[in-house]
Design a protein around this motif. Structure first.
Motif, PDB file in Angstrom:
ATOM      1  N   ALA A  32       0.830  -1.208   0.000  1.00 31.49           N
ATOM      2  CA  ALA A  32       0.000   0.000   0.000  1.00 31.49           C
ATOM      3  C   ALA A  32       0.866   1.261   0.000  1.00 31.49           C
ATOM      4  CB  ALA A  32      -0.929  -0.015   1.220  1.00 31.49           C
ATOM      5  N   VAL A  33       1.898   1.261   0.849  1.00 34.74           N
ATOM      6  CA  VAL A  33       2.757   2.447   0.958  1.00 34.74           C
ATOM      7  C   VAL A  33       3.424   2.760  -0.379  1.00 34.74           C
ATOM      8  CG1 VAL A  33       4.938   3.286   1.954  1.00 34.74           C
ATOM      9  CG2 VAL A  33       3.198   2.277   3.438  1.00 34.74           C
ATOM     10  N   MET A  34       3.888   1.708  -1.060  1.00 36.30           N
ATOM     11  CA  MET A  34       4.609   1.944  -2.321  1.00 36.30           C
ATOM     12  C   MET A  34       3.673   2.396  -3.438  1.00 36.30           C
ATOM     13  SD  MET A  34       7.761  -0.752  -2.395  1.00 36.30           S
ATOM     14  CE  MET A  34       6.856  -2.279  -2.196  1.00 36.30           C
ATOM     15  N   ARG A  35       2.356   2.343  -3.175  1.00 41.38           N
ATOM     16  CA  ARG A  35       1.415   2.896  -4.162  1.00 41.38           C
ATOM     17  C   ARG A  35       1.162   4.377  -3.880  1.00 41.38           C
ATOM     18  NH1 ARG A  35      -0.018  -2.483  -4.935  1.00 41.38           N
ATOM     19  NH2 ARG A  35       0.156  -2.779  -7.184  1.00 41.38           N
ATOM     20  N   GLY A  36       1.880   4.926  -2.920  1.00 45.62           N
ATOM     21  CA  GLY A  36       1.712   6.339  -2.578  1.00 45.62           C
ATOM     22  C   GLY A  36       2.424   7.282  -3.531  1.00 45.62           C
ATOM     23  N   THR A  37       3.172   6.763  -4.462  1.00 48.12           N
ATOM     24  CA  THR A  37       3.809   7.636  -5.456  1.00 48.12           C
ATOM     25  C   THR A  37       3.935   6.891  -6.776  1.00 48.12           C
ATOM     26  OG1 THR A  37       5.735   8.956  -6.053  1.00 48.12           O
ATOM     27  CG2 THR A  37       6.157   6.993  -4.722  1.00 48.12           C
ATOM     28  N   LYS A  38       3.793   7.652  -7.843  1.00 46.41           N
ATOM     29  CA  LYS A  38       3.998   7.060  -9.168  1.00 46.41           C
ATOM     30  C   LYS A  38       5.451   7.202  -9.596  1.00 46.41           C
ATOM     31  CE  LYS A  38      -0.665   7.352 -10.951  1.00 46.41           C
ATOM     32  NZ  LYS A  38      -1.682   8.381 -11.114  1.00 46.41           N
ATOM     33  N   ASP A  39       6.194   8.036  -8.894  1.00 48.86           N
ATOM     34  CA  ASP A  39       7.611   8.228  -9.226  1.00 48.86           C
ATOM     35  C   ASP A  39       8.392   6.962  -8.903  1.00 48.86           C
ATOM     36  OD1 ASP A  39       7.345  10.857 -10.070  1.00 48.86           O
ATOM     37  OD2 ASP A  39       7.484  11.610  -8.014  1.00 48.86           O
ATOM     38  N   PRO A  40       9.546   6.776  -9.560  1.00 46.80           N
ATOM     39  CA  PRO A  40      10.420   5.672  -9.157  1.00 46.80           C
ATOM     40  C   PRO A  40      10.843   5.852  -7.701  1.00 46.80           C
ATOM     41  CG  PRO A  40      11.259   6.793 -11.130  1.00 46.80           C
ATOM     42  CD  PRO A  40      10.119   7.604 -10.624  1.00 46.80           C
ATOM     43  N   ILE A  41      11.013   4.736  -7.006  1.00 46.54           N
ATOM     44  CA  ILE A  41      11.474   4.824  -5.617  1.00 46.54           C
ATOM     45  C   ILE A  41      12.707   3.946  -5.405  1.00 46.54           C
ATOM     46  CG2 ILE A  41       9.312   5.472  -4.496  1.00 46.54           C
ATOM     47  CD1 ILE A  41       8.819   2.544  -3.851  1.00 46.54           C
ATOM     48  N   VAL A  42      13.514   4.391  -4.449  1.00 46.22           N
ATOM     49  CA  VAL A  42      14.611   3.571  -3.945  1.00 46.22           C
ATOM     50  C   VAL A  42      14.248   3.241  -2.501  1.00 46.22           C
ATOM     51  CG1 VAL A  42      17.050   3.558  -3.282  1.00 46.22           C
ATOM     52  CG2 VAL A  42      16.354   4.578  -5.464  1.00 46.22           C
ATOM     53  N   VAL A  43      14.330   1.962  -2.163  1.00 48.90           N
ATOM     54  CA  VAL A  43      13.877   1.522  -0.844  1.00 48.90           C
ATOM     55  C   VAL A  43      15.040   0.973  -0.017  1.00 48.90           C
ATOM     56  CG1 VAL A  43      12.313  -0.037   0.389  1.00 48.90           C
ATOM     57  CG2 VAL A  43      11.610   0.928  -1.807  1.00 48.90           C
ATOM     58  N   ALA A  44      15.128   1.417   1.219  1.00 47.13           N
ATOM     59  CA  ALA A  44      16.059   0.807   2.179  1.00 47.13           C
ATOM     60  C   ALA A  44      15.223   0.076   3.218  1.00 47.13           C
ATOM     61  CB  ALA A  44      16.913   1.869   2.859  1.00 47.13           C
TER      62      ALA A  44
END
Lengths: 308, 386, 132
Positions: A32-44
């Motif tokens: 759900a959280v990763m659907r909070g942006t359409k931009d590319p994300i980098v995750v730690a």
């Protein structure tokens, strides 16, 4: 904000085939959280259940760039990535808009990673930190953390003749983070997924650090039937043990007030075998203490939100 | 310039993308100078002033994995605090360059020089280069970037200099001009960087019995490759500067019978004594260690094989072991060799205890006995009150 | 050759049917990096399941709550047209998700979908009832 059916056509950032327990709240929240942006994300991601279960070599469930460094340093690690991005963008080596996200469990956030988180928040990196709070060190085999509730059994807060589970109240981490006066702080729950997505969207949109603390029911740690994960999360909110609120530029906003339907804490406790001992008549005083604490914190929160 | 200023100057010319650092004496002066370069806009660097050394190395890992050129600096307890991530940086194959301003580890707390901090890191998988003075710290830092980032290496590099003795003392230094350094270090490109969002890479997975060992084996190869690459970089640098460096650098070794081996600033003091004794006709020499990791076994044998008596000076102890870390390496290098010197070890200079000319003369004096086959105690303590 | 695969986090190994040779140290990327994003799909978790979700199309409204809350990303999505498609400002591409079945290769049978479905359009049935 998009509705669920629109969201359903967006790319899946966490692939299946990971090895989290059936019914785990962590992946519901992470998706759900990763659907909070359409931009590319980098995750730690800090060491913990989410990290180990999603990246058992040579497999990874992550469809986004992802880094695990250690247990206590997800915030410092993402700080470095975000600093790198700023410079490389300034130098024209990158032209995309990229967002930065860190996940940590309650062990990696309330306890061992608190300093790293505090430092990153104070420095003002542009990132979102999501604490996946399952109220204990579940990955290492269910030990108490500073997030474990009062009275809860864990393997290091055993129930015996003298001690009856954890003897300290849960740390109010969300308030600790709010005291950093960052642009956006929120508390959320997996059962209210649209509220969670909305909060994630806000968190990604602000300039500067944002923090969301999400309660994540844990099947083996809390000891309940696996299909009830969302019910457990909902009851934590309905008892006001885990209120949903936001702190936006220092303005406290209550998102949900059950009013007269506020349920007693025992309703939440009795769903979980980690509180089984509290159902005995000789331990009712522990439940009363916990109820008092829940009520005190709830009234305090309402005051902060101008509803007192 | 002080050693700290030399290091900051090297960092300025390298112009790294990200520097993450936390204050600790005697490293602080590096960051004081570097922060001024950031403030004046002389460098493009994002200086991340973290809340601990643990986070300094963590942020360097995040930055380097993202594709940035990342640097940091620390000393003693700071290095000890970042320990966990020092290993992770090497195992994740991130070419971070870290200046270690050598200082004694606590307890009791002490701010002065010894090598217990970096020597404790000898098995972390970092390349370790030692510097006699500020100028060497400057040069090693610049070369360190190229060594670590080489495609056959991809390992982090620790550049060491002595706390206070080097970091705070002013010497005349020969610097290269900015353009030469810029072109020498070149542009940095990451190895499968996180920021290449179109090709998502997973860093730092759970790696159990099926593949962990294979990943460690790769690190062994990287260190092996580093032996070749370091020499190539030393040669390339030598062509620019006219200064030719090596893993071990001898001074008046040719006909020497008694030799002291040491690292960092002590070499300067020993060289003075060697000159003085040479004038008196004594066949003495010095071997300075520049590179400790990777360790060049064959070269140490070649340099010392014909010497009769060798004294290794260890500025750190390995409690419970037979001698200090440098002694152990050298002695082990000679295990299979038939013709070998008598080697003894001196633990010296702990907590900044001064190494003076009298002590060095004492060592050469005692080596006379060793040379004649009267070895006595293999491991000795120099400069401690008995 | 058989591949040893881990079951759970502790690393208990057992022999699996799908075969893949373990690579040597020269054949894998350095530093522990995994270059194939989302390749966990090669690891099928469906055999953890003791209960299977059954979709009841008559009751389903395609609300997609089951998709949203599935911990294992195993509710398939079909794209359909918005009823307003063709009107001003609405794309002519499929723009709404539709229930597209369960991906039983990965479904661990937790039953959250059945528990949370507001229309009771999912039922959990014991896996042994199925022979496939």
């Amino acid at each position: 904000m998009a509705n669920i059916r629109e969201l359903a056509l967006t790319n899946e950032r966490l692939a299946p085939g990971h090895r989290l327990c059936p019914g785990c709240g962590l992946s519901i929240i992470a998706r759900a959280v990763m659907r909070g942006t359409k931009d590319p994300i980098v995750v730690a991601t800090a060491t913990g259940c989410l990290e180990v279960s999603t990246t058992i070599y040579p497999y990874t469930a992550w469809n986004v760039p992802w880094i695990h460094n250690a247990f206590e340093n997800a915030a410092a690690t993402i700080s470095g990535a975000e600093a790198a991005y700023k410079v490389l963008k300034k130098k024209g080596k990158i032209n995309k808009e990229i967002k930065f996200l860190a996940f940590g469990g309650d062990g990696g956030t309330y306890d061992i990673g608190l300093q790293s988180l505090s430092g990153a928040l104070e420095r003002g990196h542009n990132f979102v930190y999501v604490c996946l709070d399952n109220e204990g060190y579940m990955n290492t085999g269910i030990q108490r953390s500073s997030s474990t509730p009062y009275g809860a059994w864990t393997n290091t807060s055993q129930v015996g003749k003298i001690h009856k589970g954890k003897e300290q109240f849960k740390k109010d981490l969300t308030a600790v983070v709010a005291a950093h006066h960052i642009p956006y702080v929120a508390q959320a729950s997996s059962h209210n997924y649209m509220d969670l997505v909305r909060k994630a969207e806000k968190a990604f949109a602000v300039k500067g650090p944002a923090f969301i603390n999400v309660l994540s029911p844990c099947v083996p740690g809390w000891k309940y039937p696996m299909q009830l994960t969302q019910k457990l999360a909902k009851m934590a909110v309905d008892t006001c043990f885990w209120p949903l609120f936001e702190v936006e530029n220092d303005k406290w906003i209550l998102n949900y007030d059950p009013g007269d339907n506020k349920k007693p804490i025992i309703e939440w406790l009795k769903m979980q075998k980690r509180f089984r001992h509290l159902m005995k008549p000789e331990n009712t005083h522990i439940v009363e203490q916990l109820q008092k604490n829940v009520d005190f914190r709830w009234e305090n929160l309402k005051k902060l939100c101008g509803k007192g | 310039m002080t050693g700290a200023e030399c290091t900051a100057e090297a960092m300025k010319q390298i112009n790294p993308d990200v520097v993450a650092a936390y204050p600790i004496t005697p490293q602080t002066n590096i960051m004081h100078s570097f922060s001024q370069f950031v403030a004046d806009g002389i460098v493009d660097t994002d200086l991340v002033t973290v809340e601990s050394e643990h986070s300094a190395m963590s942020a360097c890992v995040g930055a380097s994995a993202s594709g940035a050129r990342a640097m940091t600096a620390t000393s003693a307890n700071g290095l000890a605090l970042m320990w966990e991530i020092v290993y992770i940086a090497a195992s994740t194959r991130l070419p971070i360059v870290m200046n270690v301003v050598n200082r004694a580890l606590s307890a009791p707390i002490n701010i002065h020089c010894d090598h217990s901090d970096s020597m404790g890191c000898r098995d972390t998988g970092w390349i370790q280069i030692y510097s006699e003075n500020g100028e060497e710290a400057y040069e090693n830092t610049i070369m360190g970037v190229r060594i670590g980032e080489h495609k056959d290496v991809l390992l982090p590099v620790m550049v060491c200099q002595d706390g206070f003795i080097t970091s705070h003392s002013v010497e005349t230094v020969e610097l290269l001009n900015d353009e030469i350094v810029k072109s020498f270090v070149g542009e940095h490109t990451g190895h499968y960087p996180l920021l290449d969002v179109d090709k998502p890479v997973t860093y730092g997975p759970l790696d159990l019995f099926d593949y962990y060992f294979e990943h460690k084996r790769q690190q062994v190869l990287a260190m092996e490759n580093a032996k070749r690459v370091i020499r190539e970089i030393f040669d390339e640098f030598g062509q620019i500067t006219g200064k030719h460096y090596d893993f071990f650098e001898g001074y008046k070794l040719e006909d020497a019978e008694k030799v002291i081996v040491c690292a960092n600033s002590s070499a300067g003091t020993i060289r003075v004594v060697v000159d003085e004794l040479r004038e008196k006709g004594e066949k003495v020499g010095l071997l300075k260690m520049r590179v400790f990791r990777p360790w060049l076994n064959d070269m140490i044998v070649e340099k010392l094989g014909k010497i009769k008596a060798v004294a290794v000076l260890d500025r750190s102890d390995s409690f419970g072991a037979f001698g200090g870390p440098l002694f152990s390496e050298i002695r082990s290098s000679f295990h299979e060799v038939k013709e070998k010197p008598n080697i003894i070890d001196y633990i010296y200079g702990l907590g900044g205890r001064e190494l003076d000319i009298i002590q060095i003369k004492k060592v050469f004096n005692e080596l006379e006995q060793v040379k004649n086959g009267n070895v006595g105690d293999r491991v000795r303590y120099l400069g401690v009150r008995e | 050759m058989t591949e040893q695969l881990k079951e759970g986090n502790g690393g208990h190994t057992h022999q699996k049917e799908h075969k893949q040779k373990l690579k040597n140290w020269k054949e894998i990327p350095i530093g522990g990096k995994i270059l194939e994003a989302g390749n966990s799909k090669e690891y099928k978790t469906g055999d953890w399941r003791t209960f299977r979700p059954i979709h009841i199309p008559e009751k389903c409204t395609n609300c997609m709550i089951c998709w949203m809350i599935c911990p294992d990303s195993c509710v398939n999505v079909g794209g359909v047209d918005d009823p307003n498609k063709g009107k001003k400002g609405v794309s002519d591409k499929p723009n709404l998700g539709n229930f597209g079945g369960f991906d039983l290769d990965y479904c661990k049978g937790c039953g959250i979908c059945a528990e949370e479905c507001p229309f009771k359009a999912i039922e959990m049935k014991e896996e042994k009832e199925f022979k496939d």
